[in-house]
Design an enzyme around this catalytic site. Sequence first.
Site, PDB file in Angstrom:
ATOM      1  N   SER A  98       0.834  -1.196   0.000  1.00 13.54           N
ATOM      2  CA  SER A  98       0.000   0.000   0.000  1.00 13.54           C
ATOM      3  C   SER A  98       0.872   1.250   0.000  1.00 13.54           C
ATOM      4  O   SER A  98       2.009   1.235   0.495  1.00 13.54           O
ATOM      5  CB  SER A  98      -0.888   0.023   1.245  1.00 13.54           C
ATOM      6  OG  SER A  98      -1.604   1.240   1.353  1.00 13.54           O
ATOM      7  N   TYR A 143      -3.226   0.717  10.504  1.00 16.31           N
ATOM      8  CA  TYR A 143      -3.233   0.113   9.170  1.00 16.31           C
ATOM      9  C   TYR A 143      -1.907   0.383   8.463  1.00 16.31           C
ATOM     10  O   TYR A 143      -1.309  -0.522   7.875  1.00 16.31           O
ATOM     11  CB  TYR A 143      -4.386   0.674   8.341  1.00 16.31           C
ATOM     12  CG  TYR A 143      -4.326   0.270   6.898  1.00 16.31           C
ATOM     13  CD1 TYR A 143      -4.646  -1.022   6.507  1.00 16.31           C
ATOM     14  CD2 TYR A 143      -3.922   1.176   5.910  1.00 16.31           C
ATOM     15  CE1 TYR A 143      -4.567  -1.414   5.177  1.00 16.31           C
ATOM     16  CE2 TYR A 143      -3.845   0.805   4.585  1.00 16.31           C
ATOM     17  CZ  TYR A 143      -4.171  -0.490   4.219  1.00 16.31           C
ATOM     18  OH  TYR A 143      -4.084  -0.868   2.898  1.00 16.31           O
TER      19      TYR A 143
END
Length: 244
Positions: free
Chosen positions: A142, A155
Site C-alpha cells: 500500500s 493500518y
Amino acid sequence: MADELSGRIALVTGASSGIGASTARALATDGANVALSARREERLTELADELEADYGVETLVVPADVREEEAVESVVADTVDRFGKLDITVVNAGLGRGSGVDISTEEYRTMMDTNVDGAFFTTRAVLPHLRETTGNLIFVGSFAGKFPRPANPVYAATKWWLRGFAHSVEAAVGEDGVGISVVNPTEVRTEFGSEIDEAFEDRFDPGEVTEPEEIADAIAFAAKQTNSTVSELDLYRRDKFSGW
C-alpha cells in the site's frame, strides 16, 4: 500472450472481491489455473465458475480465514494436492478497519492478525513449494506502507511491516530462485473502507482513482517473471502528490 502462464498454478488470498478477484481473472486470462481463498465461500464459487467458463482454466475453492494458522496450511496443502505444485502466490487478504490510535483493542488485534499474521502464515506455508518451482510470491502492499498515514496509523504500520517482511524474505530466498514482489496501490475502487465509513467503490467515480484491474495487471506482470524479480511496483493515481 494469452497463454503466458499456461500450466502454472496460482493461489490468491482475499480472492472474493476487489483486487483479489481481479487478480484471479488476470492470471486466468494468461492461462493459469487458480486456487481461490477468502472467507466468503459463495463469492469464491461464483468466481470459480466464471473463470472456468470464460477462460477454460481449472479452479479450486479453498475458503479460509488467514488469521487461522491451520486453515492457511490446509489451503496450501489442498492446492498442492489438487494441482501437484504451486508456482504463484498472491498475498492479498487484508483489512483497513479502524482510524487513529483510539481504535479498540479488538479492532487493533483483528487488523494485526489479518494483515501481519495472515501474511506470515501464508508465506511460511507456500515457500517450500515455491522453492520447488522457482515461483513468485507477490504481496499487495500500500501507499500507506511507504508514507505516513496520520489518519490511520495502525493500518499503515501493518503495511510498513509487510514491506519490510517481504524484502527481507526476498533477500533470504533469492538464491533459491524464488521471486518476491510488493505491489503498492493508493486508493482503489473496491470494498476497501467499508469497515470504517464508505467503500472506495462508492466514494469514487470510475476513472477518479485506480481500478482493481490496474493492480491486477501489475500483479500478473510480476507473476510472469521467470528470471528477474519485480522487487517493488507502485501504482498511484496521477494527482496523488498534488499539493504536497
